[in-house]
Design an enzyme around this catalytic site. Structure first.
Site, PDB file in Angstrom:
ATOM      1  N   THR A 185      33.511 -40.105 -20.941  1.00  0.00           N
ATOM      2  CA  THR A 185      34.313 -39.447 -19.903  1.00  0.00           C
ATOM      3  C   THR A 185      35.777 -39.685 -20.256  1.00  0.00           C
ATOM      4  O   THR A 185      36.108 -40.681 -20.888  1.00  0.00           O
ATOM      5  CB  THR A 185      34.045 -40.028 -18.508  1.00  0.00           C
ATOM      6  OG1 THR A 185      34.438 -41.396 -18.531  1.00  0.00           O
ATOM      7  CG2 THR A 185      32.587 -39.907 -18.128  1.00  0.00           C
ATOM      8  N   GLU A 330      28.727 -36.734 -16.864  1.00  0.00           N
ATOM      9  CA  GLU A 330      27.513 -37.477 -16.491  1.00  0.00           C
ATOM     10  C   GLU A 330      26.363 -36.565 -16.087  1.00  0.00           C
ATOM     11  O   GLU A 330      25.237 -37.019 -15.930  1.00  0.00           O
ATOM     12  CB  GLU A 330      27.823 -38.410 -15.305  1.00  0.00           C
ATOM     13  CG  GLU A 330      28.732 -39.578 -15.614  1.00  0.00           C
ATOM     14  CD  GLU A 330      30.222 -39.241 -15.478  1.00  0.00           C
ATOM     15  OE1 GLU A 330      30.584 -38.050 -15.607  1.00  0.00           O
ATOM     16  OE2 GLU A 330      31.014 -40.167 -15.260  1.00  0.00           O
ATOM     17  N   LYS A 437      45.204 -38.545   2.842  1.00  0.00           N
ATOM     18  CA  LYS A 437      44.841 -39.072   4.161  1.00  0.00           C
ATOM     19  C   LYS A 437      46.067 -39.035   5.050  1.00  0.00           C
ATOM     20  O   LYS A 437      46.994 -39.806   4.877  1.00  0.00           O
ATOM     21  CB  LYS A 437      44.293 -40.491   4.027  1.00  0.00           C
ATOM     22  CG  LYS A 437      43.038 -40.523   3.188  1.00  0.00           C
ATOM     23  CD  LYS A 437      42.404 -41.894   3.104  1.00  0.00           C
ATOM     24  CE  LYS A 437      41.258 -41.870   2.103  1.00  0.00           C
ATOM     25  NZ  LYS A 437      41.705 -41.947   0.706  1.00  0.00           N
ATOM     26  N   TRP A 442      41.741 -35.938   6.906  1.00  0.00           N
ATOM     27  CA  TRP A 442      41.825 -35.650   5.477  1.00  0.00           C
ATOM     28  C   TRP A 442      42.381 -34.259   5.261  1.00  0.00           C
ATOM     29  O   TRP A 442      41.972 -33.316   5.926  1.00  0.00           O
ATOM     30  CB  TRP A 442      40.434 -35.710   4.848  1.00  0.00           C
ATOM     31  CG  TRP A 442      39.896 -37.088   4.695  1.00  0.00           C
ATOM     32  CD1 TRP A 442      40.457 -38.242   5.156  1.00  0.00           C
ATOM     33  CD2 TRP A 442      38.684 -37.453   4.032  1.00  0.00           C
ATOM     34  NE1 TRP A 442      39.672 -39.316   4.834  1.00  0.00           N
ATOM     35  CE2 TRP A 442      38.572 -38.855   4.140  1.00  0.00           C
ATOM     36  CE3 TRP A 442      37.701 -36.749   3.358  1.00  0.00           C
ATOM     37  CZ2 TRP A 442      37.509 -39.558   3.594  1.00  0.00           C
ATOM     38  CZ3 TRP A 442      36.642 -37.452   2.813  1.00  0.00           C
ATOM     39  CH2 TRP A 442      36.544 -38.843   2.928  1.00  0.00           C
TER      40      TRP A 442
END
Ligand code: ADP
Length: 542
Positions: A185, A330, A437, A442
């Protein structure tokens, strides 16, 4: 009761044999900058055998790792086929990694041999002395004399080495659960993590790429693989092409909008795959230099959210539908694909297409809330996405099985935050580390970016959270204005007024030349945050 069925291994060797015989006439087309060089799948079979013989000759046995430091081209495709088929492990090195990360991954994977493209020799040369396990470097498409070998490393010419080899190879029967290929990654935080795909996981994933309700890759396709072969296995295109007999068009190092447009005009591919930034760049180019691209039946966009404005531009101005897909290194990487359900038409179909899509049968998903509870699929409750399935990583290479940050109860924690509708469509609102936030609520940076990018004068927009005494964090919008256009922060705020809730309306705006990008072409928000905190952005506050 056991079944009465045969139990053959699902292996890359089988894909290579199938592709090079049943689909012998399909092609790998590599762009040279002014034209194309072509290799049939039949020739790929011979090419791969020569490479495998050469690697055996250099001492590659068992599951040793062979690194590639290459563009998308025929030689990289031969490595994709030969290395796993001979039982060794292909390690695709990301040519855009930071030098210390490149050294880290080569050492961590214990690469024995590296196959490097001639144009990339200067980039590799600097780090090679620190790559402890590398014994041989093979230079393809270039002059090996340009590489000063460190002590203990032999340098070879690809062409010369392969010219001495037989064009058949006794491909071994490989256990389908063993590693075929690995990919790290890009490591936005900490050291890169290695994912080792098995022969079986690649096989099953390739079938998914070809499924009608997925990417729909078919024998009749000519697929332009812009997404690099070092980025999540070029989204599965190389192996799926061998499986189904689709021809591949490889852009090599010519990844700017103008050469991509040339490749399109010359080769007329039917399908293409790339991250949104590539399509944004191409769109700007095509708007200034119109060209018919309706030979593309569809293009797949993923890696970051596809802005609806981009999807509409390609479909309405160029007749090319964009298929939005979600995935990660992944997940091999295909996780979900946004094809609307059969009953949806018009505006409703578009709303489905904006989402990250539906999961295939082989990918199970769940949303986990802040206190670890599973959230309902009601298209409202938001949580972290976790996935499970036979082409999803269960652990990282050389790491502990117990890595609660990424894996728990047999599920992969994606770090992506979103909601799922009752009919199984995923909408991502953010990566957990990018969520803004504000006063206990959010704000989705992705929603704001999509809204700002809906303005015709905006080429790109990236949104980050910046510290705020009263609200904890507030959004800052970094805007790249389209060439030859003008727009002010006041105008953009007015444009957003009926598109986002009032309390989400950003009060911090900056105009930049280009959004910084990661090694795989995504918005690099870490760098944008750093640029903001070190004062290098000229910010307008409301
Ligand atoms: P990296 O983690 O280094 O960016 P990956 O290419 O594996 O490398 O990135 C996977 C991540 O990219 C996902 O976890 C997700 O955050 C993001 N991503 C991929 N596809 C999409 C999409 N269609 N919409 C939004 N985000 C996406």
């Amino acid at each position: 009761m056991l079944s009465t069925m045969q139990d053959g291994h699902l292996s890359i060797g089988t894909l290579l044999r199938h592709g090079s015989t049943v689909h012998a006439e399909s092609e790998i087309v590599t762009w040279t900058g002014s034209g194309s060089r072509r290799e049939t799948f039949a020739d790929l079979g011979k090419h791969a055998a020569k490479l495998a013989n050469a690697l055996r000759g250099l001492g590659i046995t068992g599951d040793q790792r062979v690194g590639t430091f290459m563009w998308n081209n025929a030689e990289h495709m031969a490595a994709y086929a030969a290395i796993p088929a001979m039982g060794a492990v292909l390690h695709t090195l990301n040519i855009r990694l930071f030098p210390e990360q490149l050294v880290f991954v080569a050492n961590h994977a214990e690469d024995q041999v590296i196959l490097v493209d001639g144009t990339l020799v200067p980039l590799l040369a600097k780090q090679l002395p620190e790559m402890k396990t590398v014994r041989h470097v093979i230079v393809a498409n270039g002059d090996p004399a340009t590489l000063q070998a460190p002590d203990g490393v032999e340098v070879h010419s690809y062409d010369e080495l392969l010219s001495r080899q037989a064009d058949t190879f006794d491909w071994p029967d490989v256990d389908e659960r063993s590693a075929a290929a690995m990919c790290y990654t890009s490591g936005t935080t900490g050291d890169p993590k290695g994912v080792a795909y098995s022969h079986r996981s690649i096989w099953l994933h390739s079938m998914q790429v070809c499924m009608t309700d997925s990417m729909r890759l078919a024998e009749s396709d000519k697929a332009l693989a812009i997404v690099p072969m070092f980025h999540a296995m070029s989204w599965g295109l190389p192996y799926a092409a061998l499986m189904i007999g689709a021809s591949l068009v490889m852009p090599d190092r010519f990844l700017q909008p103008e050469p991509i447009a040339q490749v399109l005009a010359t080769e007329k591919p039917t399908f293409a795959a790339a991250v949104p930034t590539i399509w944004q760049g191409l769109l700007q180019y095509l708007d200034a230099n119109p060209q018919d691209i309706s030979h593309l039946r569809e293009v797949v966009v993923g890696g970051s959210a596809a802005p609806p404005s981009l999807m509409h531009a390609f479909e309405e101005r160029y007749g090319v539908p964009i298929l939005h897909a979600w995935g990660m290194t992944e997940t091999s990487p295909l996780g979900s694909v946004a094809r609307p359900p059969k009953a949806a038409t018009g505006e409703e179909a578009w709303r489905y297409r904006y989402t990250q899509g539906r999961f295939p049968a082989n990918v199970s998903a769940r949303l986990i809330g802040d206190s670890g509870e599973e959230m309902p699929w009601d298209n409202e409750a938001v949580g972290e996405l976790e996935v499970q399935g036979p082409w999803i990583a269960a652990s990282y290479y050389g790491g502990s099985q117990v890595d609660p940050e990424k894996f728990h109860d047999g599920w992969l924690r994606t770090g992506d935050v979103g909601k799922i509708s009752p009919d199984g469509f995923l909408t991502l609102t953010d990566r957990s580390k990018d969520v803004i936030k504000s006063g206990g609520e959010w704000i989705s940076s992705v929603d704001l970016e999509n809204a700002v990018m809906g303005h015709p004068a905006v080429a790109e927009a990236a949104v980050i959270g910046v510290p705020d005494e009263k609200w904890d964090e507030r959004p800052l919008v970094a805007v790249v204005v389209r060439e030859g256009q003008q727009v002010t922060a006041v105008e953009l705020r007015e444009f957003l007024a009926d598109k986002v809730a009032k309390w989400q309306l950003p009060e911090h705006w900056t105009f930049i030349e280009e959004v910084p990008k990661t090694s795989v072409g995504k918005f690099d928000k870490k760098r944008l945050r750093a640029m903001n905190s070190d004062g290098s952005l000229d910010v307008t506050h409301f």
